[in-house]
Structures are given as structure tokens and as C-alpha cells.
Design a protein around this motif. Structure first.
Motif, mmCIF file in Angstrom:
data_model
loop_
_atom_site.group_PDB
_atom_site.id
_atom_site.type_symbol
_atom_site.label_atom_id
_atom_site.label_comp_id
_atom_site.label_asym_id
_atom_site.label_seq_id
_atom_site.Cartn_x
_atom_site.Cartn_y
_atom_site.Cartn_z
ATOM 1 N N GLN A 59 -1.333 -6.599 -2.796
ATOM 2 C CA GLN A 59 -0.772 -6.431 -1.459
ATOM 3 C C GLN A 59 -1.932 -6.502 -0.482
ATOM 4 O OE1 GLN A 59 -1.412 -3.272 0.209
ATOM 5 N NE2 GLN A 59 -0.221 -3.841 1.974
ATOM 6 N N GLU B 95 1.272 -6.478 6.637
ATOM 7 C CA GLU B 95 1.372 -6.177 5.216
ATOM 8 C C GLU B 95 2.159 -7.265 4.473
ATOM 9 O OE1 GLU B 95 2.689 -2.050 4.597
ATOM 10 O OE2 GLU B 95 3.881 -2.961 3.011
ATOM 11 N N SER C 159 3.110 -8.560 0.393
ATOM 12 C CA SER C 159 3.023 -8.291 -1.046
ATOM 13 C C SER C 159 3.092 -9.600 -1.819
ATOM 14 C CB SER C 159 4.195 -7.420 -1.494
ATOM 15 O OG SER C 159 4.105 -6.146 -0.920
ATOM 16 N N GLY D 48 -4.671 -2.805 -2.877
ATOM 17 C CA GLY D 48 -4.037 -3.198 -1.622
ATOM 18 C C GLY D 48 -4.407 -2.157 -0.590
ATOM 19 N N TYR E 103 3.882 -1.529 -1.867
ATOM 20 C CA TYR E 103 4.133 -2.836 -2.499
ATOM 21 C C TYR E 103 5.639 -3.115 -2.579
ATOM 22 C CZ TYR E 103 4.561 -6.545 -5.906
ATOM 23 O OH TYR E 103 4.905 -7.728 -6.510
ATOM 24 N N GLY F 180 6.901 -6.713 -3.626
ATOM 25 C CA GLY F 180 6.914 -8.153 -3.890
ATOM 26 C C GLY F 180 8.225 -8.592 -4.527
#
Ligand code: SAM
Ligand code: SF4
Length: 474
Positions: A165, A184, A186, A211, A217, A219
């Protein structure tokens, strides 16, 4: 592949820069660049910079001056690139302020390095025509950065960082990260898994997922659904060969019960949590826009300790934030006393251009900051020593990472991220060893490998390391 040239990368700052330096090296390896440990014989020098505090950013300019002087003295022609967060924040300013910079490249453009370097080379010695690449490109650099070779992975050792991230949307009022690293983002879960599988197949045993806000996170998984950090950690712990997983840096606001529960349920998740709190004063936390108060921090600490009593807590602290009074600082000391940290990083507040705190009233005088950091560090040091001392006589599994300073010595990491010195053969690097801790110093612990026994948990298919349960002569 073109002719061999030498590359020297110097990284400042955080673990993300360590990871980025590796990815830059991998990208340029395809262009014939091999790594060298000295800037003196390099054809290309990359300074991978940090902008988090003024001192870190200023280091770049002194390093550029030093490089230029060394070049002139040796009558040497070198290409010099400035990468990282100073590159992103200062861009073309760097070309104005320092002589001899050919290329300025921000963190989101590392996949473009081969073409940027080739372009800079074509421009030759005309340094006034230095290239600046600090756009946030639409494409994802990770889609273009080549994976490391097996040889590169082996050279870097059995513990690896993997960025999962990047960027930050929290906008703490003191911090440049949201501006230098952007929003931000991910990485997709399958791509991270592919990277971890590749690392494990080459012998990596421990991955630290990194990250700026790693526990935020989110994703996409293979089915296009959003996956959170606990899911990612579980999937990574399932990869054959991976014995240990860590994650950093977490934000208290994103520390949910599922992630906390994983510290109870998943043995591969190491009992170490880096959770920056910055201050123990609610007034200062609000002024910092931290989005959490001290009560939430205590609540998280209690919950984590309830599921994993031996957890080692680590944190970041800033002293002398604008408006911080003696009473606010006393709250920070009180928080530290109540939590008890195994390790910590503490900094004097550094005013960063463009951040809201830079314009706040009540900037704290330097002497006050120095007195406070001194008191805080003394307390944190005593807590670290107490934590380490409590490990004496315990038997811990360590991952052996590298040779020690003296022949026959090895250095490994405990579950709590302590560095432990043991005696053993170099073939044991990359294995786990059961160690009885007997010595504690300010820098590391020392211990004896129990019965000369080394082992590898769930070895990778093509591991360069010894097989499961196979024993080595100590
Ligand atoms: N994302 C992390 C978090 O939530 O706190 C921190 C990332 S930052 C790279 C690492 C640490 O640098 C911060 O936790 C903070 O303690 C310190 N830091 C950031 N900006 C600073 C500033 N302007 N002055 C002093 N220390 C700073
Ligand atoms: Fe900076 Fe705050 Fe984001 Fe951490 S959470 S990177 S300190 S803005």
C-alpha cells in the motif's frame, strides 16, 4: 543486454525507500547496471531521499556537494539522480540548488527510470538540461517494474519487504507523506501474492508487508472484491516457505478486531506491533489531526495484550509539536509509562513547508524540544532494556539473516524483532534456529543455538536452504 555499468543507490529514511531502492536496482539491472557498494566507481549514483524532517531533506544537499567534490577531484564523469520524497517535493528546485544533478525522479515514476536515464545520457554533460519527472502517472508503476532475479533475492537475504500500500489520506498536520507519496493506493492481492511466491521460491522466509498506512490495506482480490489486511496476511502465511509475516506501519484508527484477533490465531504473524501514537495528550493529538485519542490507543493495547500477552509494542513519538505545553508532554510520558514499549522512535517536531502545522502558533523553542526528547528517550531506552532483559533465559526461534562481525558469528531476528548474535555456520543463514538467550547489551541480544539445531519451517520447493528437519553441524 547492453554493456555493464555500475549503479550505486543510497537510501535515506523509511523501509519503503529500502524496498524502492531494490525495485530501482531490478529495473536498471535489465539495462546492464550492476550494483556496487561504493559511489566512487559508479557510473550512475541514485540518492533515494527522505523529506519527513528538515534534517533528512538537508542531508541530500550535503551528499550532492560531497559527490560533486569527489567527482571533480577524481576527474570522473558520473550520472547523478535524485529520487524519493525530496525529489517529489522539491522537483526542479533541486537542479537550481545543487550542481551536477542529471535527473530528478519522484517515487511514482521509477518504472520509467530506464528511459529517463537513457535520455539524461543523451543530454550528456549539459547539466542545465537536467530532467525532472515528478508527475503522478495514470499507470501503476508496479505493473511495469520487473521482478527481482533469484540472485538479487538471495543477495538481499531471507527477510524481505513487500510494499502492499502506498500513500496516505490521513493528513496529519505535521506530515508531508500525503503530498510526497500521494493518495492511499492498495496493490491488488494476486500481484502481491505472486511477488511473495517468487521471493519464497528463492529462499525468503519472512516478509514484512509495508505501507504508510498498512492496516488500511484494501486491495482487490482475484474476484474483484476488496480484501483487507487480515485476509492478505492469511494468504501470505499460506505461501509455502513463508514462516513469518510482519506488517508496518499501522494507524491506530485502522486497528480493527479482525486484525487484533489474527495475533492470537496465526502463529506465523510475529508478536510485534509498530503503532505510532505521536503524543499522549488529547489536545495535541487533535491539533495533529491524528483521528484518535489516548483512550483509543490504550484500548487497542489492552485488546492486543489480551490475545497475545507477549506482544512487543513499538511506536513513534513527536515532541515539541506547536502548542505542546509541559502538561501535554507529561501526558506523553504517562502514556509511555502505562503502555511499556519494547522499542520506539522519537523525534523533535520539524516544521515542514506546506503542512498545516508549519503555520501554527506556539512553535516550541529548540531547547525545550531537546530537553523533552532527552527525557522521553531515557524512559524509552529503559523500557527497551527491561523488555530485552526479560528475554534472558527464554528460548526463542530466530531467523538467521546474515553473518556477524566475527568469523563463526551469525545474526538473527527474534519474533520481537530483536537482533540476536549466535555462533554457527554460514550455511544456517535462512534457517530458523531455537536459541536460548543469555546476554543483553544496548545493541543486541546473544544466545546459544539449542543442541546445534537448525530448521526450516515449510521449505520452499526450490529452496537454496537446507530441507525440513535436516540438521546442520553447529
Ligand atoms: N504512517 C505512519 C503513522 O501513522 O504515524 C508514520 C509515517 S512517517 C514516515 C514516520 C514518522 O515520522 C511518524 O510516525 C512521525 O513520528 C515522524 N514524523 C513525521 N513528520 C514529522 C515531522 N514533521 N517532524 C518530526 N517527526 C515527524
Ligand atoms: Fe503521515 Fe499521518 Fe499519514 Fe502517517 S498517518 S503517513 S503520519 S499523514
Amino acid at each position: 543486454m547492453s554493456e555493464t555499468r555500475k549503479l550505486y543507490v543510497r537510501s535515506f529514511g523509511c523501509q519503503m525507500n529500502v524496498y524502492d531502492a531494490q525495485r530501482m536496482t531490478d529495473t536498471l539491472a535489465k539495462e546492464g547496471y550492476v550494483e556496487t557498494d561504493s559511489p566512487d566507481d559508479a557510473d550512475l549514483v541514485i540518492l533515494n531521499t527522505c523529506h519527513i524532517r528538515e534534517k533528512a531533506a538537508e542531508k541530500v544537499y550535503s551528499e550532492l556537494g560531497r559527490l560533486k567534490k569527489a567527482q571533480e577531484e577524481a576527474g570522473r564523469q558520473q550520472m547523478v539522480a535524485v529520487a524519493g520524497c525530496v525529489a517529489q517535493a522539491e522537483g526542479a528546485e533541486i537542479l537550481k540548488r545543487a550542481r551536477g544533478v542529471d535527473l530528478v525522479v519522484g517515487p511514482q515514476s521509477y518504472h520509467k527510470l530506464p528511459e529517463l536515464v537513457a535520455d539524461a545520457q543523451r543530454r550528456g554533460g549539459n547539466r542545465r538540461a537536467g530532467i525532472v519527472e515528478t508527475e503522478f502517472p495514470v499507470e501503476d508503476k508496479f505493473d511495469f517494474l520487473p521482478p527481482p532475479t533469484r540472485a538479487a533475492i538471495n543477495k538481499r537475504g531471507p527477510a524481505a519487504f513487500v510494499t502492499v500500500q502506498e500513500g496516505c489520506d490521513k493528513f496529519c498536520t505535521f506530515c508531508v507523506v500525503p503530498y510526497t507519496r500521494g493518495a492511499e493506493v492498495s496493490r491488488p492481492l494476486p500481484k502481491i501474492l505472486d511477488e511473495v511466491i517468487r521471493l519464497a521460491e528463492a529462499g525468503v522466509r519472512e516478509v514484512t508487508l509495508i505501507g504508510q498506512n498498512v492496516n488500511a490495506y484494501h486491495g482487490l482480490d482475484a474476484a474483484g472484491r476488496s480484501a483487507n489486511l487480515p485476509e492478505l496476511i492469511r494468504r501470505i502465511a499460506d505461501v509455502p516457505g513463508i514462516a513469518r509475516v510482519r506488517y508496518t506501519t499501522s494507524h491506530p484508527r485502522d486497528m480493527d478486531d479482525e486484525l487484533i484477533g489474527l495475533h492470537r490465531d496465526l502463529p506465523a504473524l510475529m508478536p510485534y506491533l509498530h503503532l505510532p501514537v505521536q503524543s499522549g495528550s488529547n489536545r495535541i493529538l487533535a491539533a495533529m489531526n491524528r483521528k484518535h485519542d489516548r483512550e483509543l490507543f490504550f484500548e487497542i493495547v489492552d485488546k492486543v495484550r489480551a490475545v497475545r500477552p507477549d506482544i512487543a509494542f513499538s511506536s513513534d513519538f513527536i515532541v515539541g509539536f506547536p502548542g505542546e505545553t509541559d502538561a501535554d508532554f507529561a501526558d506523553t510520558m504517562d502514556l509511555v509509562q502505562r503502555v511499556g514499549f519494547a522499542s520506539a522512535f522519537s523525534f523533535k517536531y520539524s516544521s515542514r513547508p506546506g503542512t498545516p502545522a508549519a503555520g501554527m502558533d506556539g512553535q516550541v523553542p529548540e531547547e525545550e524540544k531537546s530537553a523533552r526528547i532527552h527525557a522521553l528517550q531515557a524512559l524509552l531506552d529503559s523500557q527497551r532494556l527491561a523488555f530485552d532483559t526479560a528475554c534472558q533465559g527464554r528460548v526463542l526461534d530466530i531467523l538467521i539473516e546474515k553473518p556477524g562481525r566475527f568469523p563463526g558469528q551469525l545474526i538473527g531476528r527474534s519474533p520481537y524483532l530483536q537482533s540476536i548474535v549466535v555462533d554457527g555456520p554460514v550455511e544456517a543463514i535462512g534457517t530458523l534456529a531455537r536459541v536460548e538467550v543469555h546476554g543483553v547489551s544496548t545493541r543486541n541480544l546473544s544466545g546459544d543455538i539449542r543442541g546445534g539445531e537448525f530448521f526450516v519451517e515449510r521449505p520452499a520447493r526450490e529452496s537454496r536452504f537446507i530441507g525440513q528437519s535436516e540438521k546442520l553441524e553447529a
